[in-house]
Design an enzyme around this catalytic site. Structure first.
Site, PDB file in Angstrom:
ATOM      1  N   LEU A  72      -0.570  67.537  13.997  1.00  0.00           N
ATOM      2  CA  LEU A  72      -1.754  67.340  13.161  1.00  0.00           C
ATOM      3  C   LEU A  72      -1.774  65.901  12.633  1.00  0.00           C
ATOM      4  CD1 LEU A  72      -2.154  70.637  11.112  1.00  0.00           C
ATOM      5  CD2 LEU A  72      -2.888  70.087  13.443  1.00  0.00           C
ATOM      6  N   SER A  73      -2.948  65.303  12.682  1.00  0.00           N
ATOM      7  CA  SER A  73      -3.120  63.918  12.252  1.00  0.00           C
ATOM      8  C   SER A  73      -4.574  63.718  11.857  1.00  0.00           C
ATOM      9  CB  SER A  73      -2.767  62.956  13.394  1.00  0.00           C
ATOM     10  OG  SER A  73      -3.188  61.636  13.098  1.00  0.00           O
ATOM     11  N   GLY A 109      -5.536  60.350   2.484  1.00  0.00           N
ATOM     12  CA  GLY A 109      -6.696  61.220   2.421  1.00  0.00           C
ATOM     13  C   GLY A 109      -7.030  61.851   3.760  1.00  0.00           C
ATOM     14  N   ASN A 110      -8.266  62.384   3.855  1.00  0.00           N
ATOM     15  CA  ASN A 110      -8.702  63.175   5.017  1.00  0.00           C
ATOM     16  C   ASN A 110      -7.668  64.256   5.292  1.00  0.00           C
ATOM     17  OD1 ASN A 110     -10.455  63.899   7.097  1.00  0.00           O
ATOM     18  ND2 ASN A 110      -9.329  62.661   8.590  1.00  0.00           N
ATOM     19  N   HIS A 123      -0.816  67.938   5.747  1.00  0.00           N
ATOM     20  CA  HIS A 123      -0.639  67.379   4.409  1.00  0.00           C
ATOM     21  C   HIS A 123      -0.319  68.480   3.390  1.00  0.00           C
ATOM     22  CE1 HIS A 123      -3.336  64.079   6.052  1.00  0.00           C
ATOM     23  NE2 HIS A 123      -2.330  63.389   5.564  1.00  0.00           N
TER      24      HIS A 123
END
Length: 279
Positions: free
Chosen positions: A181-182, A27-28, A33
């Site tokens: 990105l994380s 999620g998040n 993603h």
């Protein structure tokens, strides 16, 4: 998009689907993603995503409780990407009884790099991924290269257990300044976010020096660690490894042009970031 929490309902919904592609997440969701969802569509249909923050892969004192949970905005993003099913089990759904059976990767791969600094992490990852594969039964599953060691471990696990799922690797998605990105980037303060691209620049410097012919791996690693430490980072490791098995390259490997990867993990303030760059 259907949102399903029950394993039984998920299996009923997917019954008869032969080309299901699966993208597991915690999620998040961010743009990285979403690129996984887009890549998934090239490998089959329908697309199933999951959101599950897996307690088994968090060690004592890690951020399980405060890990960002943004379910409503995640749902909106997945709907925009045309995801067919979001599997969002609760802990009781996925672990209705204590998960006493675990999947443990071999020591040579599971206890090095991330495994050394996060004991038990990859056992938690392998266990939940194997269970999710059992629930979804996908023909393919997409994992990002940002978690390079995890990708390798999952790929090897699927092969050794004869899991009929193709493991698809997605390139790391980066911000314009190079930061991978994380979900954990959200922990960074404004000043820390401005400083964070140094991690990728340091990896790039190591790669450039190797391309220029420098084969003193120990010195390159030490210099990179010093670069980060001098700017207030707390590096766990910067390591040049073979892509094939994440073992340290021998002089013969270097001479023969063995494909390599530089991997890094370091804390900036209270936030631990990981990254890698193939050489």
């Amino acid at each position: 998009m259907k949102i399903i929490s029950s394993i039984e309902e998920l299996r009923a919904q997917l019954r008869g689907q032969l080309r299901t592609v699966f993208v597991p997440t915690m999620g998040n969701l961010h743009e990285g993603h979403l690129t996984l969802m887009r890549l998934a569509r090239q490998h089959g249909d329908p697309i199933v995503a999951s959101i599950f923050v897996n307690r088994l892969q968090f060690g004592p004192g890690e951020d399980f409780e405060k890990y960002p949970r943004t379910f409503e905005s995640d749902v909106a993003k997945l709907e925009q990407e045309g995801v067919y099913v979001l599997f969002a089990p609760t802990e009781k759904d996925l672990y209705p009884e204590p998960q006493e059976y675990r999947v443990q990767p071999p020591d040579g791969l599971g206890n090095t790099l991330e495994g050394e600094f996060r004991p038990g992490f990859f056992t938690g990852v392998c266990t939940v991924v194997m269970k999710l594969f059992s629930c979804v039964q996908p023909s393919a599953a997409v994992f990002g290269k940002k978690d390079y060691q995890q990708l390798m471990i999952v790929r090897n696990m699927a092969r050794q257990f004869a899991v009929p799922t193709q493991i698809v690797a997605a390139e790391t998605h980066r911000a314009d300044d190079g930061l991978a990105l994380s979900s954990r980037n959200g922990y960074l303060s404004e000043d820390e976010r401005a400083a964070a691209p140094l991690l990728f620049r340091t990896l790039t410097q190591v790669a450039q020096q190797m391309h220029a012919g420098d084969r003193n791996i120990a010195a390159l690693q030490a210099q990179a660690m010093s670069t980060l430490a001098a700017e207030g980072w707390q590096p766990d490791y910067i390591a040049v490894r073979k892509r094939a098995d994440l073992q340290a390259p021998s002089p013969a490997d270097l001479e023969q042009g063995e494909p390599l990867v530089v991997l890094a993990a370091a804390k900036l303030g209270k936030t631990r970031l990981i990254d890698n760059l193939e050489v």
